[in-house]
Scaffold this active site. Structure first.
Site, short mmCIF file in Angstrom:
data_model
loop_
_atom_site.label_atom_id
_atom_site.label_comp_id
_atom_site.label_asym_id
_atom_site.label_seq_id
_atom_site.Cartn_x
_atom_site.Cartn_y
_atom_site.Cartn_z
N LYS A 31 0.95 -1.24 -0.14
CA LYS A 31 -0.08 -0.24 -0.07
C LYS A 31 0.69 1.19 0.12
CE LYS A 31 -1.93 3.17 2.05
NZ LYS A 31 -1.83 4.24 1.30
N CYS B 7 13.50 11.51 5.66
CA CYS B 7 13.36 10.89 7.04
C CYS B 7 14.74 11.47 7.69
CB CYS B 7 12.97 9.58 7.54
SG CYS B 7 14.14 8.69 6.50
N GLU C 23 9.53 2.33 10.67
CA GLU C 23 10.82 3.12 10.32
C GLU C 23 9.95 4.53 10.37
OE1 GLU C 23 12.47 1.28 6.70
OE2 GLU C 23 13.79 0.61 7.85
N GLU D 165 9.18 17.47 14.01
CA GLU D 165 9.74 17.18 12.79
C GLU D 165 8.79 18.13 11.72
OE1 GLU D 165 8.23 13.46 10.44
OE2 GLU D 165 10.41 13.17 10.06
P1 NAD Z 1 2.15 8.96 6.71
O1 NAD Z 1 2.31 8.43 8.13
O2 NAD Z 1 1.28 10.01 6.52
O3 NAD Z 1 1.78 7.90 5.34
C1 NAD Z 1 2.75 6.93 5.16
C2 NAD Z 1 1.79 5.68 4.75
O4 NAD Z 1 0.93 5.41 5.83
C3 NAD Z 1 1.12 6.21 3.64
O5 NAD Z 1 0.82 5.13 2.63
C4 NAD Z 1 -0.47 6.41 4.13
O6 NAD Z 1 -1.43 6.19 3.07
C5 NAD Z 1 -0.35 5.35 5.16
N1 NAD Z 1 -1.39 5.60 6.53
C6 NAD Z 1 -1.88 6.71 6.83
N2 NAD Z 1 -2.90 6.53 8.00
C7 NAD Z 1 -2.94 4.74 7.97
C8 NAD Z 1 -3.74 4.40 8.57
N3 NAD Z 1 -4.47 4.59 9.61
N4 NAD Z 1 -3.33 2.81 8.69
C9 NAD Z 1 -2.46 2.20 7.85
N5 NAD Z 1 -1.84 3.17 6.90
C10 NAD Z 1 -2.14 4.47 7.13
O7 NAD Z 1 3.69 9.51 6.35
P2 NAD Z 1 4.16 10.31 5.02
O8 NAD Z 1 3.46 11.68 5.05
O9 NAD Z 1 3.53 9.65 3.82
O10 NAD Z 1 5.67 10.13 5.09
C11 NAD Z 1 6.60 11.26 5.83
C12 NAD Z 1 6.79 10.49 7.16
O11 NAD Z 1 7.38 9.44 7.01
C13 NAD Z 1 7.98 11.51 7.83
O12 NAD Z 1 7.47 11.46 9.40
C14 NAD Z 1 9.26 10.78 7.69
O13 NAD Z 1 10.07 11.03 8.56
C15 NAD Z 1 8.90 9.49 7.66
N6 NAD Z 1 9.77 8.54 6.96
C16 NAD Z 1 10.48 7.87 7.93
C17 NAD Z 1 11.45 6.98 7.30
C18 NAD Z 1 12.47 6.10 8.01
O14 NAD Z 1 13.11 5.29 7.39
N7 NAD Z 1 12.45 6.32 9.28
C19 NAD Z 1 11.86 7.12 5.90
C20 NAD Z 1 10.90 7.94 5.23
C21 NAD Z 1 9.94 8.57 5.79
#
Ligand code: NAD
Length: 489
Positions: free
Chosen positions: A182, A291, A257, A393
């Site tokens: 997803k 991130c 992550e 963040e």
């Molecule tokens: P997000 O948490 O909004 O979304 C990530 C994914 O989760 C998307 O596919 C989204 O549709 C899904 N999602 C949202 N709500 C959900 C739910 N209730 N149940 C299941 N899935 C759900 O994150 P984003 O805005 O897409 O990405 C940015 C964030 O990701 C930042 O906080 C960044 O630091 C983090 N990030 C971390 C790493 C790492 O390796 N630690 C790498 C990249 C990004």
């Protein structure tokens, strides 16, 4: 609709078929705010079908492949991705507005590299053996075999869409699992191309399923599904907390992550020009939407004035523009919603009393890009460590610069955050590098570099930044669990 369309309608891929939906939402180009495609949102029945198809596939030809046959197939996936590289590049740029330089050198090559690297590691991944001796003189042979978890839900974010999805899909498949991917609703296009590649190279139906849709609409149904055996997630910490509650009913393995609030420390003995270039890169790469990006810089008092002046010059020299324009390093942020979030932090910084060294607003182009999601690279100073801007963040092209006087002080200040993902140290003193690195509460420390990755090395964070490690054997240990077999001799 734009001419750079990867495809006008993006569909889920379930049980080896691309399927239509009863609900579609718009995919918007962040360069100019125009619609580029429509994305099918999976309904519950389709998620059930994907999960059942994956479960069925575990018992079919896929489950009977040898490790080498499976890994050969993963190499075919990588080969086909390379053949279709230009389509992947165009699709990633259309969804994200990233610069061509970034997509060509990092995002897309790493997608294929993930399949090759994990295929090669899985070939030689082995279990443990022990000869056991009991006090009564009996002996037994204990050995372990690695068994896939089963059906793995992979949930990935928008910031490095193909790179981060394949970072999880590749080891999951290498270990023999079936996958439901997803991707983020902001960035579905390269995931659809990946599904096409899976189809083209003959990955058996059900082994790879693609579920598109908005996380808030469909996420809970997927993560709490009784037939999903494990959830691996990259995204925001708040979403991770939500998913953790959803999976708790099923007590499933999770790998998380999550977000970061990363620091760079520039010691007085640093090579100043290298440190300035490194901090500029770690702050502004991908518009700060990595991130691992630096949002807080601690610079030693002795070199602070020079450092800040040079960093300002680097920020001023960054070319912002169309993603494919020559020399452009920064495109727009990913979406209007994200632009509003980052601008709200710029405003908060003003309200909290920050000094703006450069930036703080939205660039004006006087063309269609003014409807896009662009934002200025920004450097601020003058806030306390406990101000919200220095604790939360932001995920945009901004860093706050503070001055420090000694090593113990800076270690304590860097650790004053609920996050614990990454830190970059800039110093020419090798003893200091070894001394300080393990004292920082993070999963990743870089010294005199940033984002230099070895796919075999452990990757992950502590505190709000995640649970578990992926990379190399850590990924293989997550996606397959050992079954111990004890035979009395
Ligand atoms: P997000 O948490 O909004 O979304 C990530 C994914 O989760 C998307 O596919 C989204 O549709 C899904 N999602 C949202 N709500 C959900 C739910 N209730 N149940 C299941 N899935 C759900 O994150 P984003 O805005 O897409 O990405 C940015 C964030 O990701 C930042 O906080 C960044 O630091 C983090 N990030 C971390 C790493 C790492 O390796 N630690 C790498 C990249 C990004």
């Amino acid at each position: 609709m734009s001419a750079s369309l990867p495809h006008p309608l993006l569909h889920c891929y379930i049980d080896g078929q691309f399927v239509a939906s009863d609900c579609y939402f718009d995919n918007i180009n962040p360069v100019n705010g125009q619609k580029i495609s429509e994305i099918a949102e999976a309904n519950n029945r389709q998620i059930d079908m994907a999960v059942q198809s994956a479960r069925q596939a575990l018992k079919g030809p896929w489950g009977k492949l040898t490790v080498n046959q499976r890994c050969d197939l993963l190499h075919k996936i990588a080969d086909r991705m390379v053949e279709r590289q230009q389509e992947f590049i165009d699709a990633e740029i259309a969804d994200t507005g990233k610069s061509l330089h970034q997509v060509q050198t990092i995002d897309i090559p790493r997608g294929a590299a993930n399949f090759r690297a994990f295929a090669d590691m899985a070939r030689t991944h082995s279990g443990e053996t022990f000869i056991t001796e009991t006090p009564s003189g009996e002996k037994a042979l204990n050995y372990s075999v690695n068994k896939p978890l089963g059906v793995v839900a992979v949930i990935s974010p928008w910031n490095l869409p193909l790179l981060l999805a394949t970072w999880k899909v590749a080891p999951a498949l290498a270990c023999g699992n079936c996958v439901i991917l997803k991707p983020s609703e902001e960035t579905s296009s390269t995931a659809v191309l990946l599904a096409q590649v899976m189809d083209e190279v003959g990955v058996p139906k059900g082994v790879f399923n693609l579920i598109l849709g908005r996380g808030k609409h469909i996420g809970d149904y997927l993560t709490s599904h009784a037939s999903v055996d494990a959830v691996t997630f990259t995204g925001a910490s708040a979403t991770g907390q939500h998913i953790m509650r959803a999976v708790s009913q099923g007590v499933k393995p999770i790998s998380f992550e999550l977000g970061g609030k990363n620091s760079a420390i520039v010691f007085a003995d640093a090579d100043l020009d290298k440190a300035v270039a490194g901090v500029a890169r770690s702050t502004f790469t991908n518009c700060g939407q990595v991130c691992l990006c630096t949002e807080k810089v601690f610079v030693h008092r002795e070199i602070a004035d020079d450092f800040i002046e040079k960093l300002k010059q680097q920020a001023a020299a960054i070319k912002i523009g169309y993603p494919k324009e020559e020399g452009v390093l920064l495109g727009p942020l990913v979406s209007k919603q994200h632009q509003e979030k980052v601008l709200a932090y710029y405003q908060l910084a003003k309200d909290e009393g920050a000094n703006f060294i450069i930036g703080g607003g939205v660039p004006k182009f006087h063309d269609e890009r003014d409807q896009g999601c662009y934002i200025e690279p920004t450097i601020i100073s003058g806030l306390e460590d406990n101000n919200r801007v220095n604790q939360e963040e932001i995920f945009g092209p901004i860093c706050h610069v503070s001055i420090f006087d000694d090593e113990d002080e800076v270690i304590e200040r860097v650790n004053n955050t609920p996050y614990g993902l990454a830190c970059a140290l800039w110093t020419e003193n090798v003893s200091r590098a070894h001394r300080v690195s393990p004292q920082i509460d993070v999963g990743l420390v870089w010294v005199n570099t940033w984002f230099l990755r070895d796919l075999r090395a452990p990757f992950g964070g502590v505190k709000l930044s995640g649970i578990g490690r992926e990379g190399g054997k850590h990924s293989l240990n997550f996606y397959a669990e050992p079954v111990n077999i004890c035979i009395k001799i």
